[in-house]
Design a protein around this motif. Structure first.
Motif, PDB file in Angstrom:
ATOM      1  N   ARG A  24       1.898   9.006  -3.494  1.00 26.26           N
ATOM      2  CA  ARG A  24       0.798   9.288  -4.431  1.00 26.26           C
ATOM      3  C   ARG A  24       1.295  10.110  -5.624  1.00 26.26           C
TER       4      ARG A  24
ATOM      5  N   ALA B 143       5.499   4.411   2.066  1.00 24.04           N
ATOM      6  CA  ALA B 143       5.898   5.646   2.745  1.00 24.04           C
ATOM      7  C   ALA B 143       6.818   5.317   3.922  1.00 24.04           C
ATOM      8  N   ARG B 144       6.485   4.272   4.638  1.00 28.74           N
ATOM      9  CA  ARG B 144       7.351   3.840   5.755  1.00 28.74           C
ATOM     10  C   ARG B 144       8.695   3.338   5.242  1.00 28.74           C
TER      11      ARG B 144
ATOM     12  N   ASP C 243       6.364  10.946   3.122  1.00 30.17           N
ATOM     13  CA  ASP C 243       4.941  11.049   3.411  1.00 30.17           C
ATOM     14  C   ASP C 243       4.139  10.282   2.356  1.00 30.17           C
ATOM     15  N   GLU C 244       2.963   9.820   2.733  1.00 32.86           N
ATOM     16  CA  GLU C 244       2.112   9.108   1.772  1.00 32.86           C
ATOM     17  C   GLU C 244       1.793   9.962   0.548  1.00 32.86           C
TER      18      GLU C 244
ATOM     19  N   SER D 123       0.842  -1.197   0.000  1.00 31.74           N
ATOM     20  CA  SER D 123       0.000   0.000   0.000  1.00 31.74           C
ATOM     21  C   SER D 123       0.879   1.250   0.000  1.00 31.74           C
ATOM     22  N   SER D 124       0.243   2.385  -0.181  1.00 37.20           N
ATOM     23  CA  SER D 124       0.967   3.659  -0.115  1.00 37.20           C
ATOM     24  C   SER D 124       1.602   3.845   1.255  1.00 37.20           C
ATOM     25  N   LYS D 125       0.880   3.449   2.286  1.00 39.55           N
ATOM     26  CA  LYS D 125       1.391   3.580   3.657  1.00 39.55           C
ATOM     27  C   LYS D 125       2.629   2.710   3.856  1.00 39.55           C
ATOM     28  N   ASP D 126       2.582   1.480   3.340  1.00 35.80           N
ATOM     29  CA  ASP D 126       3.737   0.581   3.437  1.00 35.80           C
ATOM     30  C   ASP D 126       4.978   1.221   2.810  1.00 35.80           C
TER      31      ASP D 126
ATOM     32  N   HIS E  23      -8.018   2.089  -4.373  1.00 37.33           N
ATOM     33  CA  HIS E  23      -6.787   2.242  -3.594  1.00 37.33           C
ATOM     34  C   HIS E  23      -5.612   1.781  -4.443  1.00 37.33           C
TER      35      HIS E  23
END
Length: 79
Positions: free
Chosen positions: A30, A19-20, A25-26, A14-17, A47
C-alpha cells in the motif's frame, strides 16, 4: 498467487498477491502504491489492482530478485 483478469484481458494482482510475491506485509505494498513507486488502478470498491506489466516494470526498475508468474513479464522487460 492468483492473477485476475481485469475484463480487458490484462492480468492484475491484489495487494495480498504482491505481498506474498515480494515477502513483505500488505501495508508495504500500500505504501509503495500510495507513493507512486508501484502503479495501480482501483476497482469500483476502491481496492488496488496491479497490472502484470506494471509489476514487471517495478521489478526491473528496483532490480528485485523475484520470479514473476508466467505471463506477467512485459514485452519491455524481455528485451
Amino acid at each position: 498467487m492468483k492473477g485476475r483478469n481485469s475484463g480487458g484481458g490484462d492480468v492484475c494482482y491484489s495487494s495480498k498477491d504482491l505481498a506474498r510475491l515480494f515477502s513483505v506485509d500488505e501495508s508495504t505494498i500500500r505504501r509503495w502504491a500510495d507513493s507512486g513507486r508501484l502503479r495501480c488502478s482501483r476497482t469500483l470498491g476502491n481496492h488496488r489492482r496491479f497490472p502484470a506489466a506494471r509489476v514487471s516494470e517495478f521489478v526491473s526498475t528496483y532490480h528485485l530478485d523475484v520470479d514473476l508468474p508466467e505471463g506477467s513479464r512485459s514485452e519491455e522487460s524481455e528485451r
